[in-house]
Design a protein around this motif. Structure first.
Motif, mmCIF file in Angstrom:
data_model
loop_
_atom_site.group_PDB
_atom_site.id
_atom_site.type_symbol
_atom_site.label_atom_id
_atom_site.label_comp_id
_atom_site.label_asym_id
_atom_site.label_seq_id
_atom_site.Cartn_x
_atom_site.Cartn_y
_atom_site.Cartn_z
ATOM 1 N N HIS A 61 -12.016 -1.908 7.998
ATOM 2 C CA HIS A 61 -10.708 -1.313 7.752
ATOM 3 C C HIS A 61 -10.073 -1.737 6.428
ATOM 4 O O HIS A 61 -8.871 -1.532 6.233
ATOM 5 C CB HIS A 61 -9.761 -1.683 8.907
ATOM 6 N N GLY A 62 -10.866 -2.304 5.539
ATOM 7 C CA GLY A 62 -10.327 -2.735 4.250
ATOM 8 C C GLY A 62 -9.664 -1.614 3.487
ATOM 9 O O GLY A 62 -8.613 -1.793 2.852
ATOM 10 N N GLN A 63 -10.264 -0.417 3.536
ATOM 11 C CA GLN A 63 -9.701 0.728 2.825
ATOM 12 C C GLN A 63 -8.334 1.099 3.394
ATOM 13 O O GLN A 63 -7.398 1.411 2.660
ATOM 14 C CB GLN A 63 -10.655 1.915 2.922
ATOM 15 N N LYS A 64 -8.212 1.043 4.734
ATOM 16 C CA LYS A 64 -6.926 1.353 5.361
ATOM 17 C C LYS A 64 -5.866 0.329 4.953
ATOM 18 O O LYS A 64 -4.720 0.684 4.664
ATOM 19 C CB LYS A 64 -7.072 1.352 6.886
ATOM 20 N N ILE A 65 -6.258 -0.932 4.945
ATOM 21 C CA ILE A 65 -5.324 -1.981 4.551
ATOM 22 C C ILE A 65 -4.855 -1.758 3.117
ATOM 23 O O ILE A 65 -3.667 -1.871 2.794
ATOM 24 C CB ILE A 65 -5.974 -3.369 4.704
ATOM 25 N N SER A 66 -5.803 -1.410 2.236
ATOM 26 C CA SER A 66 -5.474 -1.162 0.835
ATOM 27 C C SER A 66 -4.500 0.007 0.702
ATOM 28 O O SER A 66 -3.522 -0.067 -0.047
ATOM 29 C CB SER A 66 -6.754 -0.880 0.048
ATOM 30 N N TYR A 67 -4.748 1.108 1.433
ATOM 31 C CA TYR A 67 -3.868 2.266 1.360
ATOM 32 C C TYR A 67 -2.495 1.964 1.949
ATOM 33 O O TYR A 67 -1.475 2.447 1.442
ATOM 34 C CB TYR A 67 -4.505 3.468 2.069
ATOM 35 N N PRO A 71 2.192 0.808 -1.592
ATOM 36 C CA PRO A 71 3.536 0.713 -2.193
ATOM 37 C C PRO A 71 3.820 -0.618 -2.872
ATOM 38 O O PRO A 71 4.726 -0.701 -3.712
ATOM 39 C CB PRO A 71 4.466 0.916 -0.979
ATOM 40 N N LEU A 72 3.046 -1.662 -2.543
ATOM 41 C CA LEU A 72 3.275 -2.972 -3.150
ATOM 42 C C LEU A 72 2.692 -3.069 -4.558
ATOM 43 O O LEU A 72 3.178 -3.855 -5.381
ATOM 44 C CB LEU A 72 2.676 -4.073 -2.268
ATOM 45 N N TRP A 73 1.629 -2.277 -4.821
ATOM 46 C CA TRP A 73 0.952 -2.432 -6.108
ATOM 47 C C TRP A 73 0.916 -1.161 -6.960
ATOM 48 O O TRP A 73 0.437 -1.190 -8.085
ATOM 49 C CB TRP A 73 -0.483 -2.933 -5.905
ATOM 50 N N GLU A 74 1.469 -0.061 -6.446
ATOM 51 C CA GLU A 74 1.482 1.170 -7.254
ATOM 52 C C GLU A 74 2.807 1.898 -7.071
ATOM 53 O O GLU A 74 3.221 2.171 -5.942
ATOM 54 C CB GLU A 74 0.320 2.083 -6.863
#
Length: 386
Positions: A61-67, A71-74
């Motif tokens: 689920h790394g991709q889900k966590i990233s998405y 809002p924190l990084w983009e």
């Protein structure tokens, strides 16, 4: 040995119990027990259960966590300036142009519709039937390679006979793929779009002609194009806000599709592209039907072939039964979270797309041929497996 003498070779009771045994397995177990003697049960659980499960969860689920944390990084992109869109079939063109703050021309501009084609035969038909009365030249380019470098049959060339209704106004081109393994697929996509620029010149496009830049499944409405060809003083570049659908016109996602655009052509300046080129967005100008295929095989092909193929993280994503289940649920083929820029928008769009039972304001050809294109209408999520 004298009293008080300390030997560093002395072992504790647990180790002594096994030291004299000849068994190599026993000796190994003894050493392991000696090493773990200083750890309590909670520590062992953390090291041997929690950490491996955590790592596996990140893998899945790394991709889900990233998405979700996006809002924190983009930061969100600059908002568009939305232009109101006025239309009714019983209002004159002069009045419609005036409502938009534009003048009326003595004669309409010529319009060129240019697309890169992959496999979307049905959607292309619906698009061209919708736009046919107002298009001067249909320009289509296809390649024997996908953006990801996979060999691809020339689907349009093989089925060209099905598009006889546009033949007198069709400029067709074919470009050979470069088949470079490991290359970023957006490089191949850009290469094909440059070739489309050249094909437009062959088609005879001239300054001040209107050029529609959009993917096949991004369909401007006929009345939008008719308005822009008749009105004077329109912006030189306009992005089109399209109603965003997934799998069919049953799953309405939002109104946030904006990549389609219309340009007043300027030789030497206008370049065929699929990214943001202006801040102006013309409201409610058509439809974007993404992954709207008749056959399950076409879903599988696009998942492997298009520029975001890296989203296919596991082979079971391509399982036909799974794909059919995902379509009928309105879920995401790639098991991804929404691509949004605020936590409110991400949370609001999580989960399957709600079913819509409205077929109002859809392309006329689709409704006039509803039996043929039944799978694109509400209540018909089952796909053909061929």
């Amino acid at each position: 040995m004298t009293d008080g003498y300390y030997s560093s070779k002395k072992t504790d009771d647990i180790c002594e119990d096994v030291c004299g045994q000849a068994s190599r397995v026993g000796l190994t177990m003894s050493r392991l027990r000696c090493m773990l003697r200083g750890f309590d049960l909670k520590t062992l659980f953390f090291v041997f259960v929690f950490i491996p499960v955590f790592i596996f969860g990140i893998y899945l689920h790394g991709q889900k966590i990233s998405y979700f944390l996006r809002p924190l990084w983009e930061s969100p992109p600059k908002p568009f300036i939305k232009i109101p869109h006025y239309y009714h079939e019983n209002v004159t063109m002069e009045r419609l142009c005036k409502l938009h703050g534009w003048g009326i021309r003595e004669s309409p501009r010529r319009v060129f519709d240019a697309v890169l084609f992959s496999t979307e035969e049905d959607i292309l038909t619906i698009r061209w039937k919708e736009l046919y009365p107002f298009i001067t030249q249909f320009v289509l380019l296809e390649s024997n390679s996908t953006f990801t470098g996979l060999p691809k049959p020339l689907f349009f060339a093989s089925n060209r006979h099905k598009f006889k209704f546009v033949e007198p106004r069709l400029t067709y081109g074919m470009i050979g793929g470069r088949f470079k393994k490991g290359e970023n697929p957006f490089v191949e996509e850009a290469y094909q779009r440059v070739a489309l620029d050249q094909l437009l010149r062959i088609a005879g496009i001239e300054d001040d002609d209107l050029l529609i830049m959009s993917d096949v499944d991004e369909i401007p409405s006929a009345h939008t194009i008719n308005l822009l060809r008749w009105c004077d003083d329109i912006p030189s570049i306009l992005h089109l806000q399209l109603r965003n659908y997934l799998y069919s016109f049953e799953y309405f996602v939002d109104n946030n599709s904006w990549r389609a655009s219309v340009h007043q052509y300027k030789r030497g300046k206008t370049r065929y592209a699929h990214y943001r080129q202006t801040d102006l967005l013309f409201s409610d100008a058509g439809w974007h039907c993404s992954f709207c295929f008749r056959y399950i095989r076409d879903f599988i092909f696009k998942m492997k072939a298009y520029s975001h193929y890296d989203r296919v993280r596991f082979s079971h994503y391509l399982n036909p039964k799974r794909i059919q289940d995902v379509i009928c649920k309105g879920a995401d083929l790639f098991d991804m979270l929404p691509e949004e820029y605020t936590f409110k928008e991400i949370i609001g769009k999580m989960g399957p797309v709600p079913h819509s039972y409205s077929a109002v304001h859809l392309p006329a050809y689709l409704l006039n041929n509803s039996e043929k294109y039944k799978y694109l209408l509400p209540g018909n999520c089952k796909r053909e497996g061929g």
